[in-house]
Scaffold this motif. Structure first.
Motif, mmCIF file in Angstrom:
data_model
loop_
_atom_site.group_PDB
_atom_site.id
_atom_site.type_symbol
_atom_site.label_atom_id
_atom_site.label_comp_id
_atom_site.label_asym_id
_atom_site.label_seq_id
_atom_site.Cartn_x
_atom_site.Cartn_y
_atom_site.Cartn_z
ATOM 1 N N LEU A 1 55.432 44.103 10.889
ATOM 2 C CA LEU A 1 56.717 44.972 10.160
ATOM 3 C C LEU A 1 57.554 45.341 10.773
ATOM 4 O O LEU A 1 57.920 45.195 11.451
ATOM 5 N N ASN A 2 58.875 44.121 9.821
ATOM 6 C CA ASN A 2 61.122 44.821 10.709
ATOM 7 C C ASN A 2 60.949 46.396 10.280
ATOM 8 O O ASN A 2 61.513 46.852 10.062
ATOM 9 N N ASN A 3 60.993 47.029 11.610
ATOM 10 C CA ASN A 3 60.793 48.581 11.363
ATOM 11 C C ASN A 3 62.258 49.132 11.504
ATOM 12 O O ASN A 3 62.476 49.894 11.467
ATOM 13 N N LYS A 4 62.992 47.668 11.928
ATOM 14 C CA LYS A 4 64.461 48.038 11.309
ATOM 15 C C LYS A 4 64.713 48.635 10.085
ATOM 16 O O LYS A 4 65.980 48.656 9.364
ATOM 17 N N ASN A 5 63.494 48.126 9.403
ATOM 18 C CA ASN A 5 64.185 48.048 7.621
ATOM 19 C C ASN A 5 63.181 49.064 7.366
ATOM 20 O O ASN A 5 62.176 49.419 8.156
ATOM 21 N N ILE A 6 64.055 49.928 5.826
ATOM 22 C CA ILE A 6 62.623 51.249 5.292
ATOM 23 C C ILE A 6 61.679 49.954 4.816
ATOM 24 O O ILE A 6 62.196 49.223 3.612
ATOM 25 N N ASN A 7 60.907 50.426 4.892
ATOM 26 C CA ASN A 7 59.405 50.256 4.412
ATOM 27 C C ASN A 7 58.453 50.570 3.742
ATOM 28 O O ASN A 7 58.218 51.480 4.750
ATOM 29 N N MET A 8 58.137 50.486 2.819
ATOM 30 C CA MET A 8 57.198 51.882 1.649
ATOM 31 C C MET A 8 56.392 51.181 2.007
ATOM 32 O O MET A 8 56.101 50.474 0.904
ATOM 33 N N ILE A 9 55.464 51.439 3.023
ATOM 34 C CA ILE A 9 54.097 51.759 2.700
ATOM 35 C C ILE A 9 52.970 51.917 1.940
ATOM 36 O O ILE A 9 52.130 50.878 0.997
ATOM 37 N N SER A 10 53.208 52.994 1.376
ATOM 38 C CA SER A 10 52.545 53.149 -0.280
ATOM 39 C C SER A 10 53.566 54.204 -0.714
ATOM 40 O O SER A 10 54.518 54.836 -0.506
ATOM 41 N N ASP A 11 53.636 54.780 -2.220
ATOM 42 C CA ASP A 11 54.026 55.016 -2.889
ATOM 43 C C ASP A 11 52.558 56.218 -3.159
ATOM 44 O O ASP A 11 53.452 57.463 -4.461
ATOM 45 N N GLY A 12 52.172 56.302 -2.573
ATOM 46 C CA GLY A 12 50.793 57.562 -3.107
ATOM 47 C C GLY A 12 49.870 56.886 -4.163
ATOM 48 O O GLY A 12 49.086 57.824 -4.364
ATOM 49 N N THR A 13 50.434 56.152 -4.683
ATOM 50 C CA THR A 13 49.205 55.205 -5.583
ATOM 51 C C THR A 13 49.222 54.029 -5.294
ATOM 52 O O THR A 13 47.246 53.857 -5.091
ATOM 53 N N SER A 14 49.815 53.291 -4.497
ATOM 54 C CA SER A 14 49.390 52.067 -4.116
ATOM 55 C C SER A 14 49.442 51.356 -2.725
ATOM 56 O O SER A 14 50.756 51.621 -2.822
ATOM 57 N N ILE A 15 48.862 50.400 -2.372
ATOM 58 C CA ILE A 15 49.673 50.585 -0.541
ATOM 59 C C ILE A 15 49.740 49.195 -1.493
ATOM 60 O O ILE A 15 49.080 48.434 -1.479
ATOM 61 N N TYR A 16 51.139 48.351 -0.445
ATOM 62 C CA TYR A 16 51.900 47.406 -0.475
ATOM 63 C C TYR A 16 51.941 46.550 1.034
ATOM 64 O O TYR A 16 52.651 45.346 0.585
ATOM 65 N N PHE A 17 50.968 46.963 2.202
ATOM 66 C CA PHE A 17 50.692 46.305 3.332
ATOM 67 C C PHE A 17 49.699 46.553 3.575
ATOM 68 O O PHE A 17 48.724 47.489 3.629
#
Length: 339
Positions: free
Chosen positions: A99-115
């Motif tokens: 993932l481009n870490n110049k962006n803010i990437n939400m990996i998880s919201d505590g319930t679901s993992i998105y990447f």
């Protein structure tokens, strides 16, 4: 054949290194040290001021490069805070992920993992999997990620994974880890040694954690007593011990005494191999830290493979049913760290 990176790592943890390579690296260290001291001077004197977010910020980091064991400690702290009713986010740089870490990437919201682990990076993905109820973000700009966590999701506590040198974001508590055996290596600055900063950084440490990656913890307890006396910093011992070895597809446990190939891509591989004494390790395969695995890496390995949980999250996508992960048990007095 030993590659250059491995040779340099060996120099980092040699007590009195010598040779042309070390002399060259030592010369380079002067320039690195000048830059590091200048940055710290500017922050310490208020010439540059760290930015604040509307949350309590805890940094978990270390003085050296390589795997000290920060990630499990970050998870333990987050789980403790969540159990005490806090809304928590972990912010990582996302090193090694696609993932481009110049962006803010939400990996998880505590319930679901998105990447997946390849996209997010092995450590952020492991944190997302093993810290339920916790937001996990990756971003090079830790301040912007923390700000978004607070303003959009009402986060009350932000934990920086590997944040000791990231001084752009104000923190309320600086926790630093050190390996009980490796210590500060040859005590030289990068690239001649493993130190990311000089001795001036010791004054910023609020709590020191001595990590014991061994079946016997006497050395770690002794080191903790010495460091607490020498630095006058509250010091605790973190115990990292083998728990179980399980199949990463089925969860089935691997019987002790089986022949295995041990494989990993972590900062301190020998400590992992030492934990496998209950198995017949016929071969070890070591890659550089944060290595992105491909099917070719394991195609010539027959029989059972044991790896770390950090590596397992990247190997799970391959079509093999004989890969096992060593689960470690991390024991640390979180209450003592946070009080």
């Amino acid at each position: 054949m030993i590659n250059l990176k491995t040779k340099i790592t060996q120099l980092h943890y040699t007590r009195d290194p010598e040779g042309i390579l070390f002399d060259f690296l030592k010369f380079c260290s002067y320039f690195y040290g000048f830059g590091s001291r200048l940055k710290n001077f500017c922050y310490d004197k208020g010439i540059i001021k760290p930015k604040k977010v509307g949350a309590y910020v805890i940094s978990v980091g270390n003085m050296t490069t390589g795997g000290v064991g920060k990630t499990p400690v970050v998870s333990e702290i987050a789980k403790y805070l969540i159990a005490h009713g806090q809304n928590v986010a972990i912010v990582s740089r996302g090193y090694g992920g696609r993932l481009n870490n110049k962006n803010i990437n939400m990996i998880s919201d505590g319930t679901s993992i998105y990447f997946d682990a390849v996209q997010a990076g092995d450590e952020p993905y492991w944190l997302a999997e093993n810290t339920p109820g916790c937001y996990v973000f990756t971003c090079k700009n830790r301040y912007m990620a923390a700000k978004q966590a607070v303003e959009r999701f009402g986060v009350q506590v932000v934990i920086l994974d590997d944040g000791f040198q990231h001084r752009k974001l104000h923190r309320d508590l600086d926790i630093v880890l050190m390996d009980s055996v490796k210590g500060f290596g040859n005590e030289n600055l990068l690239p001649a040694g493993p130190l990311r900063e000089g001795s001036e950084a010791l004054e910023r440490i609020d709590k020191l954690v001595v990590v014991s990656k061994s079946l016997k913890h006497d050395i770690a307890k002794k080191v903790a007593r010495i460091m607490q006396k020498r630095l006058n910093i509250p010091t605790v011992v973190c115990y990292s011990e083998p728990d179980s070895v399980y199949n990463i597809k089925t969860g089935q446990q691997l019987m002790e005494g089986m022949e295995v190939t041990a494989m990993c891509a972590i900062g301190q591989p020998q400590q992992f191999y030492d934990f496998l004494s209950r198995y017949q390790v016929i071969k070890t395969v070591t890659f550089d830290d944060h290595h992105q695995y491909s099917p070719l890496d394991i195609v010539d390995i027959s029989g059972n493979i044991i790896t770390t949980e950090k590596d397992a999250v990247k190997l799970a996508r391959f079509d093999r049913n004989d890969i096992y992960a060593l689960k470690l048990k991390t024991v640390v007095d979180v209450e003592a760290l946070l009080k």
